[in-house]
Design an enzyme around this catalytic site. Structure first.
Site, PDB file in Angstrom:
ATOM      1  N   THR A 127       0.809  -1.218   0.000  1.00  0.00           N
ATOM      2  CA  THR A 127       0.000   0.000   0.000  1.00  0.00           C
ATOM      3  C   THR A 127       0.844   1.271   0.000  1.00  0.00           C
ATOM      4  O   THR A 127       1.843   1.369   0.712  1.00  0.00           O
ATOM      5  CB  THR A 127      -0.942   0.003   1.226  1.00  0.00           C
ATOM      6  OG1 THR A 127      -1.668  -1.226   1.229  1.00  0.00           O
ATOM      7  CG2 THR A 127      -1.912   1.152   1.193  1.00  0.00           C
ATOM      8  N   GLY A 132      -4.401   2.360  -2.638  1.00  0.00           N
ATOM      9  CA  GLY A 132      -4.838   1.320  -1.708  1.00  0.00           C
ATOM     10  C   GLY A 132      -5.095   0.036  -2.457  1.00  0.00           C
ATOM     11  O   GLY A 132      -4.194  -0.750  -2.716  1.00  0.00           O
ATOM     12  N   GLU A 245      -3.750 -14.894   2.457  1.00  0.00           N
ATOM     13  CA  GLU A 245      -3.860 -13.698   3.301  1.00  0.00           C
ATOM     14  C   GLU A 245      -5.325 -13.423   3.654  1.00  0.00           C
ATOM     15  O   GLU A 245      -5.673 -13.152   4.798  1.00  0.00           O
ATOM     16  CB  GLU A 245      -3.257 -12.479   2.588  1.00  0.00           C
ATOM     17  CG  GLU A 245      -3.357 -11.208   3.406  1.00  0.00           C
ATOM     18  CD  GLU A 245      -2.578 -10.033   2.823  1.00  0.00           C
ATOM     19  OE1 GLU A 245      -2.717  -8.934   3.373  1.00  0.00           O
ATOM     20  OE2 GLU A 245      -1.835 -10.212   1.836  1.00  0.00           O
TER      21      GLU A 245
END
Length: 382
Positions: A127, A132, A245
Site C-alpha cells: 500500500t 490502496g 492472506e
C-alpha cells in the site's frame, strides 16, 4: 466446541501446548502491550524458541515441516488473546511464503532460519499513500544500477513496519510495461539498507499493540540478488498469495465473533435488571440466537474452505466470499454485543470495547470488502 474436519489429535495436543504458552507469555501482558502500543521483540523470541513461528517451513531451514492446519491453530489462539497479534500471522503465513515459494536457495538459507527463530521479523509493503486497492498503479520504483536496484517511493499502513528486519516491497521495475501490472516486481529490503527509513508510527482506532508505520525509500540501494522470483512477476505473485492472506482475515473475523458471542452470553446471564438476569428477556434471547446461528453457519463454510485450501485447490471466489461475509458478521456482532453489555460495554475494562475498536479494519485490509464483491462478481462471469 465442534471439531474442525482438518484437525487430528496431534493438532489438539499442539493447541493445548500453545494455549498454555500464551497463558504464561501473552494473556497477562496483553493490556500492557496495548498501552505501550507495541508487541515486544522478547515475545517474538519466545514464539521462535518454542517452534510457533513458520511451523510449515521445511525442516531443512529449521522449520517443523508440518501441514498448514497447525498455522490455523496458531492464528485462532492468537486471535483469542487479541487482534493486535495479527503481525505474527502476517509474518508466518503471508510474508514468509513468498520466500518459500519464490525465493532462491541462497535467499532461503540466508533468511528462513532467522524468520523461524524470531530474530528476523518480516513485513510486506504494498500500500502507498495514494494507492490502496489499486495495486497495479503503485508509484514506488526500483531502477537497476550496476549490481543493485535503487528504490524510491513511500509505503503506508505497513503491519510490523516499525520492528521489521526484512520487508518485501512491491516496486515498479519497468515503468513502460503494458499493461502496468507486468512492470511490478518484489524486492526484499533489509533493515540496514542505505536510503531506507521509517516514517511515523501510525495512531490507529484499534489494534493498538500492533506497530503500523510508513516506510520511506530515498535512493535506497539494494543488491539485485534480493529480488524475489522473476522481475516483472510481482503482481502475479501477489495475486497468487492473496488467497491465503484473505483466508487468514476470515479466520480472525470468525474467531473474534465466536469470542464476542461467548463473552456476551456470560455477561447477560450474570447481569440483572428488573429482578432477573437480562438473558431471560426475549429480546436478548432473540439477538443471541440470531448471532449464534450466523456464527455457526460461518464456521461451517470456513472449515470446509480451509480443507480445500490445504488440499491446494483454487478457492479464490470462496475465500473472497468468506473474507467479506465473516468480517461483516464480526462487525455486526461487535455492535450487537456491545449494545447487550449496556453502559459497561463502552468501558475499556470490558473486552467487548476493545473488540468493537479492533474489528472494523478486517473489512478494509487484505483487499476491501467492496473489492471482494468485485472478485466474486467477476468470477461468476458477470
Amino acid at each position: 466446541m465442534q471439531r474442525h474436519p482438518y484437525l487430528k489429535e496431534e493438532h489438539e495436543i499442539f493447541r493445548k501446548s500453545f494455549r498454555k504458552f500464551l497463558e504464561k507469555e501473552a494473556y497477562p501482558y496483553y493490556d500492557q502491550w496495548e498501552k505501550e502500543r507495541m508487541i515486544p521483540r522478547s515475545f517474538w523470541d519466545k514464539m521462535g524458541q518454542n517452534g510457533f513461528l513458520c511451523p510449515d517451513v521445511d525442516e531443512a531451514y529449521g522449520g517443523l515441516g508440518v501441514d498448514w492446519s497447525f498455522s490455523v491453530v496458531i492464528n485462532e489462539e492468537l486471535e483469542k488473546v487479541g487482534s493486535s497479534l495479527i503481525g505474527i500471522g502476517l509474518h508466518n503465513d503471508i510474508v514468509v511464503p513468498y520466500i518459500t515459494a519464490y525465493g532462491t536457495e541462497e535467499q532461503k538459507n540466508k533468511w528462513l532460519p532467522s524468520c523461524i527463530s524470531g530474530q528476523l521479523i518480516t513485513a510486506i509493503a504494498m500500500t502507498e499513500p495514494g494507492t490502496g486497492s489499486d495495486l497495479a498503479n503503485i508509484k514506488t520504483t526500483a531502477i537497476k544500477d550496476g549490481d543493485d536496484y535503487i528504490i524510491n517511493g513511500q509505503k503506508t499502513f505497513i503491519t510490523n513496519g516499525l520492528q521489521s528486519d526484512l520487508i518485501i516491497v512491491a516496486c515498479v521495475t519497468d515503468p513502460n510495461a503494458k499493461p502496468k501490472h507486468r512492470g511490478i516486481s518484489l524486492i526484499a529490503v533489509e533493515r540496514d539498507s542505505p536510503g531506507f527509513s521509517r516514517g511515523r508510527k501510525l495512531d490507529k482506532v484499534g489494534l493498538h499493540a500492533q506497530d503500523t508505520t510508513e516506510l520511506i525509500f530515498e535512493d535506497c540501494r539494494v543488491p539485485k540478488a534480493n529480488i524475489i522470483g522473476k522481475e516483472g512477476k510481482g503482481f502475479f505473485y501477489l495475486m497468487n498469495k492473496l488467497q491465503q492472506e484473505r483466508l487468514l482475515v476470515a479466520i480472525a473475523g470468525q474467531v473474534a465473533a465466536e469470542e464476542m458471542l461467548q463473552m456476551t452470553i456470560d455477561y447477560v446471564k450474570s447481569r440483572e435488571a428488573f429482578g432477573q438476569p437480562i438473558s431471560k428477556f426475549q429480546h436478548t434471547q432473540f439477538k443471541i440466537a440470531e448471532m449464534a446461528t450466523e456464527i455457526a453457519m460461518g464456521r461451517a463454510f470456513l472449515d470446509q474452505l480451509i480443507v480445500e485450501h490445504i488440499a491446494g485447490n483454487d478457492v479464490v471466489t470462496k475465500v473472497s466470499m468468506a473474507k467479506w461475509r465473516l468480517t461483516e458478521t464480526a462487525k455486526k456482532v461487535a455492535t450487537e454485543c456491545m449494545q447487550l453489555h449496556g453502559g459497561y460495554g463502552y468501558m475499556e475494562e470490558y473486552k467487548i470495547a476493545r473488540r468493537y475498536r479492533d474489528i472494523p479494519v478486517t473489512g478494509i485490509y487484505a483487499g476491501t470488502n467492496e473489492i471482494m464483491k468485485v472478485i466474486i462478481a467477476k468470477n461468476l462471469g458477470l
